[in-house]
Design a protein around this motif. Sequence first.
Motif, mmCIF file in Angstrom:
data_model
loop_
_atom_site.group_PDB
_atom_site.id
_atom_site.type_symbol
_atom_site.label_atom_id
_atom_site.label_comp_id
_atom_site.label_asym_id
_atom_site.label_seq_id
_atom_site.Cartn_x
_atom_site.Cartn_y
_atom_site.Cartn_z
ATOM 1 N N VAL A 270 -5.262 -10.470 -14.205
ATOM 2 C CA VAL A 270 -5.542 -9.184 -14.853
ATOM 3 C C VAL A 270 -5.613 -9.358 -16.366
ATOM 4 O O VAL A 270 -4.778 -10.044 -16.969
ATOM 5 C CB VAL A 270 -4.435 -8.164 -14.513
ATOM 6 C CG1 VAL A 270 -4.745 -6.798 -15.125
ATOM 7 C CG2 VAL A 270 -4.253 -8.057 -13.003
ATOM 8 N N SER B 118 -7.649 -7.246 -20.104
ATOM 9 C CA SER B 118 -8.405 -6.080 -20.562
ATOM 10 C C SER B 118 -9.873 -6.461 -20.701
ATOM 11 O O SER B 118 -10.208 -7.642 -20.910
ATOM 12 C CB SER B 118 -7.859 -5.576 -21.900
ATOM 13 O OG SER B 118 -7.989 -6.574 -22.894
ATOM 14 N N SER C 242 4.282 -7.103 -17.391
ATOM 15 C CA SER C 242 2.988 -7.760 -17.607
ATOM 16 C C SER C 242 1.920 -6.757 -18.026
ATOM 17 O O SER C 242 1.211 -6.950 -19.018
ATOM 18 C CB SER C 242 2.536 -8.476 -16.331
ATOM 19 O OG SER C 242 3.417 -9.516 -15.996
ATOM 20 N N THR C 243 1.795 -5.683 -17.252
ATOM 21 C CA THR C 243 0.764 -4.699 -17.587
ATOM 22 C C THR C 243 1.108 -3.964 -18.877
ATOM 23 O O THR C 243 0.220 -3.628 -19.660
ATOM 24 C CB THR C 243 0.572 -3.696 -16.432
ATOM 25 O OG1 THR C 243 1.840 -3.131 -16.064
ATOM 26 C CG2 THR C 243 -0.039 -4.394 -15.224
ATOM 27 N N GLN D 259 -1.253 -3.825 -22.235
ATOM 28 C CA GLN D 259 -1.535 -2.546 -22.902
ATOM 29 C C GLN D 259 -1.138 -2.582 -24.379
ATOM 30 O O GLN D 259 -1.861 -2.069 -25.244
ATOM 31 C CB GLN D 259 -0.784 -1.415 -22.193
ATOM 32 C CG GLN D 259 -1.036 -0.040 -22.791
ATOM 33 C CD GLN D 259 -0.336 1.061 -22.018
ATOM 34 O OE1 GLN D 259 0.001 0.882 -20.854
ATOM 35 N NE2 GLN D 259 -0.122 2.191 -22.653
ATOM 36 N N ALA E 137 1.197 -1.123 -10.689
ATOM 37 C CA ALA E 137 1.281 -1.461 -12.108
ATOM 38 C C ALA E 137 -0.101 -1.600 -12.725
ATOM 39 O O ALA E 137 -0.326 -1.202 -13.873
ATOM 40 C CB ALA E 137 2.071 -2.757 -12.288
ATOM 41 N N VAL E 138 -1.043 -2.172 -11.975
ATOM 42 C CA VAL E 138 -2.403 -2.357 -12.497
ATOM 43 C C VAL E 138 -3.147 -1.021 -12.529
ATOM 44 O O VAL E 138 -3.921 -0.751 -13.446
ATOM 45 C CB VAL E 138 -3.173 -3.409 -11.672
ATOM 46 C CG1 VAL E 138 -4.535 -3.694 -12.306
ATOM 47 C CG2 VAL E 138 -2.372 -4.699 -11.556
ATOM 48 N N LEU F 240 -2.081 0.628 -15.629
ATOM 49 C CA LEU F 240 -2.762 0.042 -16.783
ATOM 50 C C LEU F 240 -4.184 0.570 -16.900
ATOM 51 O O LEU F 240 -4.663 0.886 -17.999
ATOM 52 C CB LEU F 240 -2.774 -1.482 -16.662
ATOM 53 C CG LEU F 240 -3.528 -2.256 -17.752
ATOM 54 C CD1 LEU F 240 -2.861 -2.074 -19.119
ATOM 55 C CD2 LEU F 240 -3.608 -3.748 -17.390
ATOM 56 N N SER F 241 -4.872 0.694 -15.769
ATOM 57 C CA SER F 241 -6.279 1.113 -15.793
ATOM 58 C C SER F 241 -6.452 2.555 -16.266
ATOM 59 O O SER F 241 -7.557 2.975 -16.620
ATOM 60 C CB SER F 241 -6.908 0.953 -14.402
ATOM 61 O OG SER F 241 -6.347 1.880 -13.481
ATOM 62 N N VAL G 182 -9.762 -2.238 -17.454
ATOM 63 C CA VAL G 182 -9.214 -3.449 -16.837
ATOM 64 C C VAL G 182 -10.328 -4.382 -16.384
ATOM 65 O O VAL G 182 -11.368 -3.945 -15.894
ATOM 66 C CB VAL G 182 -8.318 -3.071 -15.638
ATOM 67 C CG1 VAL G 182 -7.997 -4.290 -14.772
ATOM 68 C CG2 VAL G 182 -7.032 -2.420 -16.127
ATOM 69 N N TYR H 25 -9.422 -0.071 -9.672
ATOM 70 C CA TYR H 25 -9.081 -0.116 -11.104
ATOM 71 C C TYR H 25 -10.267 0.235 -12.008
ATOM 72 O O TYR H 25 -10.279 -0.110 -13.185
ATOM 73 C CB TYR H 25 -8.537 -1.494 -11.515
ATOM 74 C CG TYR H 25 -7.501 -2.091 -10.602
ATOM 75 C CD1 TYR H 25 -6.401 -1.353 -10.168
ATOM 76 C CD2 TYR H 25 -7.616 -3.417 -10.161
ATOM 77 C CE1 TYR H 25 -5.447 -1.911 -9.327
ATOM 78 C CE2 TYR H 25 -6.657 -3.977 -9.328
ATOM 79 C CZ TYR H 25 -5.586 -3.218 -8.910
ATOM 80 O OH TYR H 25 -4.642 -3.777 -8.081
#
Length: 333
Positions: free
Chosen positions: A139, A141, A194-195, A199, A216-217, A220-221, A226, A256
């Motif tokens: 993962v 950005s 991690s995410t 960020q 978690a992903v 983040l999205s 992502v 995502y």
Amino acid sequence: MKKKNLFSTAALLLAMILFLAACGGDDSDNNTDDGASSDGEDKLEFLQMLTGGTSGTYYPLGGEMATNITEATGIQTDAVSSNASADNVIALQEGDAELAFVQTDVVANAVEGINAFDGNPVDNVLAVGSLYPETIQIVTSADSGIATVEDLAGKTVSVGAPGSGTYINAEQILEVHGMTMDDIDAQNLDFGESTGGIQDGNIDAAFITAGTPTGAVEGLSATVDVSIVSIEQDKIDEMVEKYPYYAEDTIAAGTYGLEEDVTTVAVLAMLAVADSVPEDTVYELTKAIYENASSMAHAKAEFITLDSALDGIGIDVHPGAQKYFDEEGITAE
């Protein structure tokens, strides 16, 4: 003389009573043992199920599964957050829990005594059954400039805790690309960290091994565009040949907010059990898991089926689980 005869008779009667009591005691013991085995009197009353971090897939899915086991069997089952696969296997080995979510590759390594378990093979952990594919997601950005695995060189990358399933997956993916942990600035973070790091701009990318979509992903999205790094087909083929517990996998477009499918690899999530858990208990909990999976709301529940229950299992199956699979006519491929 009469007194002497009375004493002799009393002694004889006492001896006979003691003999009959001893015989009766033996029969009673035998019957108790048989009853415990056939009637399930040795079934546990409580089970602790280790899952993973609260931002991953294991924890929410495990919570629903624990509820199903409790309701179907009467055995109070509690899902507990943990550091996931490697730590979960060790906890089972040391008797700190009865059940645990693990990756098929990690527990196979544990039984063989290799990788994180080098010199410390685990011989008291057995399989209940496979659950769903766990996708290895690299993962980052969308504006990170990272498009290939090789682009991770020199970057700050989360690889999970040392010895964890995610860490080993990251190590092996780097290996087939001619890289090692020394080629990146490796950070040992959980999924949420991690995410959060991506960020905040503190890390560039993260290896996350979990069922998709991963909470978690997804989080983040919602704030960052992502990107998931694809693995090329020749590298996938090389991994599957070298490590047969991997399989090719696809993260579908739309997940995502991705515009295109992403090709990667996956291992399987499975449930493992300490071999000390009685056969009747494991039979009942296995039945509860697979016969009630359709009632669970989690997206990964659809993959928990009898047809795939023995897929990817590289260790011995607990006799209780095997009894249930035999009754259902399920055999390993």
